[in-house]
Design an enzyme around this catalytic site. Structure first.
Site, short mmCIF file in Angstrom:
data_model
loop_
_atom_site.label_atom_id
_atom_site.label_comp_id
_atom_site.label_asym_id
_atom_site.label_seq_id
_atom_site.Cartn_x
_atom_site.Cartn_y
_atom_site.Cartn_z
N HIS A 31 0.60 -1.05 0.11
CA HIS A 31 0.49 0.28 -0.25
C HIS A 31 0.81 1.27 -0.04
CE1 HIS A 31 -3.39 -2.30 1.79
NE2 HIS A 31 -2.55 -3.35 1.83
N TYR A 32 0.11 2.42 -0.68
CA TYR A 32 1.29 3.33 0.08
C TYR A 32 -0.04 4.35 1.18
CZ TYR A 32 -1.44 5.54 -4.14
OH TYR A 32 -2.67 5.97 -5.18
N THR A 33 0.59 5.22 1.71
CA THR A 33 -0.12 5.25 3.15
C THR A 33 -1.23 7.06 2.05
OG1 THR A 33 1.07 7.40 3.59
CG2 THR A 33 1.30 5.31 4.72
N GLU A 97 2.10 -1.31 4.69
CA GLU A 97 2.10 0.37 3.83
C GLU A 97 3.34 1.39 4.24
OE1 GLU A 97 -0.72 2.24 3.37
OE2 GLU A 97 -2.33 1.32 4.02
N HIS A 145 -2.27 -3.18 -3.40
CA HIS A 145 -4.06 -3.42 -2.82
C HIS A 145 -4.79 -3.64 -4.47
CE1 HIS A 145 -6.76 -0.60 0.00
NE2 HIS A 145 -7.21 -2.14 -0.37
N ASP A 155 -3.00 1.62 -5.01
CA ASP A 155 -2.06 2.32 -4.45
C ASP A 155 -1.70 0.65 -4.56
OD1 ASP A 155 -3.91 1.40 -2.94
OD2 ASP A 155 -3.08 1.23 -1.37
#
Length: 205
Positions: A31-33, A97, A145, A155
């Protein structure tokens, strides 16, 4: 005396261990946040009306890995997910993340995505290698994700360097010569929609 016996609980004999078992962890989800470290940490650790969590958070500057949920426990990161016949991946996955601003819409149209610093990617690759070794996660089960929830998520985005994971031997990578050959073929004549649907299903969607 009776009270003392009651508090001892069941005595478990662990002399015998079955060989018929494996890890409950089948997938690793990237994921990225879409936020800085402090806002991401708050989102992933504090109660809210829609609680979110992940097993690991990898910061950007300085680069550091934070364990927020033990790998033996379920984190809330995958959402209403599907991959290769499996649903509800929260129950069978580990989530990483990565602190990154994600994408922003440009005034003239289109989107711009922030790249990931090399040191941060090196950290993610090292963390991935350790997780894979612990749980024997298959290469095709290291996913984005956006792959397991494609209708609402994108993401870790187009700037995430999946090739770094391939170079580390963690995921598969297409043969470049074959890609060129097939690209010419498909540019000359695109397959019908059923072909695309079948290929996507074979891949995991």
């Amino acid at each position: 005396a009776l009270g003392g016996c009651a508090t001892q609980g069941v005595r478990i004999d662990e002399r015998y261990v079955s060989e018929n078992q494996d890890s409950r962890v089948l997938f690793l989800v990237m994921h990225y946040t879409v936020g800085d470290f402090q806002s991401s940490l708050k989102t992933l650790t504090q109660p809210s009306s829609a609680p979110v969590s992940a097993h690991y958070l990898v910061s950007e500057s300085p680069v550091r890995t934070y364990r927020l949920v033990d790998e033996s426990r379920r984190a809330w990161h995958a959402g209403p997910s599907y991959w290769k016949g499996h649903t509800n991946l929260n129950a069978s996955s580990i989530g990483i993340e990565i602190v990154n601003a994600g994408g922003r819409e440009l005034p003239g149209g289109g989107w711009e995505f922030k790249p990931f610093p090399q040191a941060q990617i090196d950290e993610v690759v090292a963390l991935t290698r350790e997780i894979v070794a612990r749980h024997q996660i298959r290469p095709e089960r290291i996913v984005a994700h956006g792959e397991i929830q494609p209708r609402s998520k994108q993401d870790p985005g187009p700037q995430f360097p999946w090739k770094a994971l391939a170079d580390a031997g963690l995921i598969a990578w297409p043969d470049e010569a074959l890609v060129v050959q097939l690209k010419r073929q498909y540019e000359a004549q695109l397959p019908d929609i059923g072909w695309f649907q079948n290929k996507l299903a074979q891949h995991g969607f």
